[in-house]
Design an enzyme around this catalytic site. Sequence first.
Site, short mmCIF file in Angstrom:
data_model
loop_
_atom_site.label_atom_id
_atom_site.label_comp_id
_atom_site.label_asym_id
_atom_site.label_seq_id
_atom_site.Cartn_x
_atom_site.Cartn_y
_atom_site.Cartn_z
N HIS A 104 46.54 39.33 30.22
CA HIS A 104 45.13 39.49 29.87
C HIS A 104 44.81 38.58 28.69
O HIS A 104 44.30 39.02 27.67
CB HIS A 104 44.80 40.96 29.57
CG HIS A 104 43.63 41.45 30.35
ND1 HIS A 104 42.70 42.32 29.86
CD2 HIS A 104 43.23 41.18 31.62
CE1 HIS A 104 41.79 42.56 30.79
NE2 HIS A 104 42.09 41.89 31.86
N HIS A 107 42.25 33.44 39.91
CA HIS A 107 42.73 34.74 39.50
C HIS A 107 43.03 35.63 40.70
O HIS A 107 44.02 36.34 40.73
CB HIS A 107 41.69 35.41 38.61
CG HIS A 107 42.14 36.68 38.00
ND1 HIS A 107 42.71 36.75 36.76
CD2 HIS A 107 42.14 37.95 38.46
CE1 HIS A 107 43.03 38.00 36.48
NE2 HIS A 107 42.69 38.75 37.50
#
Lengths: 272, 793
Positions: B136, B73
């Site tokens: 998300h 990430h």
Amino acid sequence: MKSEEIKVCILRVGGTNCDAETKRSLEELSVQAEIVHVNEMVKRRSLLEYDALIFPGGFSYGDYVRAGVIWAKWIIAKLGKELKVFADENRPILGICNGFQVLVEAGLLPGFEGISSYPEASLATNVPPGYNCRWVHIKHENKGKCIFTWKVPKGKILRMPVAHSEGRFIFAKEKEKQYLERLYENDQLVFRYCYKNGEYAEGCFPINPNSSFYDIAGVCNSEGTIFGLMPHPERAFYWWQQPDWTRQGWMPQYGDGKLIFENLISYLEKES
Amino acid sequence: MTVSLYIRRKTSFPLFEINILKATDEQLLKISRELGIGLNLQEMKVVQEYFKKKGRNPTDVELQTIGQTWSEHCFHKTFKGKIKINGKEIDSLFKTYIAKATEEINPRWCFSVFEDNAGIIHFDKGYGIAVKVETHNHPSAIEPFGGAATGMGGVIRDILGVWADPIACTDVLGFGPLDYDYEKLPPGVKHPKYVYMGVVAGIGNYGNNMGIPTVNGAVYFDESYVGNVVVYCGCIGLLPLKKFRRNAKPGDVIVLAGGKTGRDGIHGVTFASAELTEKSEVVSRPAVQIANPIEEEKLKRAIVEIRDLELASAITDLGGGGLSSAVGETAKRFNCGVVVELEKVPLKYPGLAPWEIYVSESQERMLLAVPPENLEHVLEIFEKEDVEATAIGKYTADEVLRIYYQGEKVAEMDISFLFEPPKAVRTAEYKQTSFEEPRFREPENLTETLLQLLSSPNIASKERVIRTYDHEVKGNTVLKPLQGEYGGPNDATVIKPLTDSWRGVAVSCGMNPQYGKIDAYWMAASAIDEAIRNNVAVGGRRIALLDNFTWGNPEKPKRLGSLVKGCEACYDFATAFGTPFISGKDSLYNESPLGPVTPTLLITALGIVPDVRSTVSMDVKAPNNLIYIVGQTFHELGGSEYYRLKGFLGNTVPKVRPNQARKTFKAVTGAIDLGLINACHDLSEGGLAVAAAEMAFAGGYGMELDLRKVPRKTLNRNDFVLFSESNSRFLVEVSEKAKKDFEALMKGKVYAEIGKVTKAPRLCIYGLNGEVVVDASLSDLLAGWKRTFSSEV
């Protein structure tokens, strides 16, 4: 008073978010408009420096209780005295969307007999429930008392957008009839939701976007100097903000929202 | 915890040293697993080596910091690493394809790309436009409302993180079919309906509460999204470029501002870099943060004021990895070291261990670098807005990260070590797969087919979603997502950010997951074409792109192979169209017990409209105006909504022919500038027939079209001409008066006059044999289009 001398205060607090476009609308009409945080107002400034006061749209304090209620109680606690003087002197106060909710929760509207110590009406959760952003038609009902629309002919149909989830104007069920009569008696009814041909919505969604009692979109106090409405005049100020301007061969420079600000200013010019 | 691996230091607060110096490979992996830091053996060994040289064991704070910084990430190991595919080696997908396209195009109007939280391009009058799109997905799968809301909050902070004032938001969502059989849901997977309601509410909640209009987006439905919801959140901001500050230096104070820090959002990044499992709900629930949009609204006000007064030297947001990545990344960027005193961080509640404070992803927090002489003024501004702000440390001249807690040194590492993780080497494989092209007879009643298509979830009106978002706040939305009285689907939104300028920003997007099932390359190409043509349709040009990848586990060679293909297309078509990438993000590991996500590339396009008064909407304007089709129609129905309706996937995925497409786009832009076009609509899902129906019912006038006139290749069936999804096509309305000029301008391009606007409120289409093949009233078409999402779902 000349328009350039007019000073309008746009109050804000955490969660207010329509202050900039409200200021822009006023400035376009050459009055001085100042956005002031309530903290600043309490610490260093006074409401009485201004000729008019606007509570703009937004989600004051997140509206984590009922919409408008936190800010309303805060204002009464911290600025209540000044606000009373301001209102008693008939200085104009405008509440747009969240601002309307604040004025109702603070007892300034409908204000049948001055500031009420408890809310006499409510802006309840929409029916059908949920946030709704759309353009609506509203019909002008006022006979000339409301200083924000005093030059607008009765029966004129205006277009503005609404965007809220708590905009259903209601009275307590048992007082509905009585209060509605008083609104008429005092000329406090200002806008009702209607079809584009002017027929009243009669509660029909989405013409009446929230199932407001009697299709009420905006009311003023018994003096006509305090006015609140759910639709956003500052978002209907210029012609290019309208939803169908690309269909029009020719458009005026402004939208209907300008009338609200213009009437306020012409009233102030005349009065002082 | 095993005693021998973890040694509690004698402090009044929880702090462990981890005994990795003598750990075996197996123990290294065990440590990684038990601390939840998601490092593989190769990485753990590098860590072991580093601390061997230091001659001491690391603390939990140090290992956690490394885990966060090196996560997929935060570090994008796949995009930055090496990939072996079909005998060749790619050194960084990002450099080889994405950044390279921008370098080659090298536009003068890019102010800052790929460097900060968001890409920045020049706009007008000294202002720049900043833009960022985030994913998300994982949090939204676990907690739809909170996941989506914090996704929005996060991307808005990315915009604040380049000193820009957010002016618009976008959202593109992918859900499983809303009528999905509950019986088929595996444990731990939430029903699409629940996810849909929560995500939409979460997006609206954040944007509405902050007073930022949510202006553009899309909602897609696909079986593969049942286990892997797709949530893209975008934000666009405006900033005076001369106020942009990015020059922190040793001695500058680190100020943490905004919300307090708690245990919410711990290990969000490691969670995002793993597959979802049945246990994700229980194990990873704390990884989802809690949203408070009003906190961020206040934060925004203060940041804009600090920017305008030029009081700070740098800013960044706290997102994935929390303080650990914000502090580390800024130190790295400014070639500084850093000292942080963790006990100064305001907490929601006591009892957090130092490492928890350092990696927590609690929302609504920003980090500022402030020269000491401005500190007092900066803190005053935050206080005025009721925002808590605290000096928590400072930048230093050596390039070392030092963290203290109550006087105890809890971490000391070289910044250079932190940002040089071992390069991941992954293997990819790609084989062109061929799918069967279906054979079936042309349906007899194509009117019925059109009505069915209009009601299919990927085409039907999303008004129900769009109206729950405030798209008017700020009063700058010139072209709205829904057009006019009937709420027609505009191709792009146009906003006018500056009061004293007519210049506008056109925002559009393109996404074709269905094509991705056949071919990732053409899926990506189509997404780029769609985003661009949507933008062109309203009058946008000088287009900048953002790439957002949602893919499966890159450690599986096939998934990675298709990712490589998607990236290749990004390079090929960005350069072919001269549209640079200015920002992007990847979300990998989108796999659930139901399987991987369909490779889904979202392309967001930002164009400039020189004068918003010439913006074109998609609704037809007046009877007797002529309707033209621009662009060639091919036998390209693979992955089309028509095939899907018929229960097929097919193989003939739409291609992009950039040479022709570029000419088409240019001609349409030229015609818009000359005021020759009354309405323009792009042809996408559902092809010509759906686009024509939408234009007609949005304008309230009928249309008469003749398929014989449609420029086409190898197409001899009415249904294929009506519903082919070939790229780079538009339907255009031109008045009789403008006909000559328009045709002169279009000379040499593929186009044809195919009919006209009629007063009678019907859509009437003549087929290839001159017979009527579609005949429907506008009210039926509109009702069909609105029906699917009209009631509470």
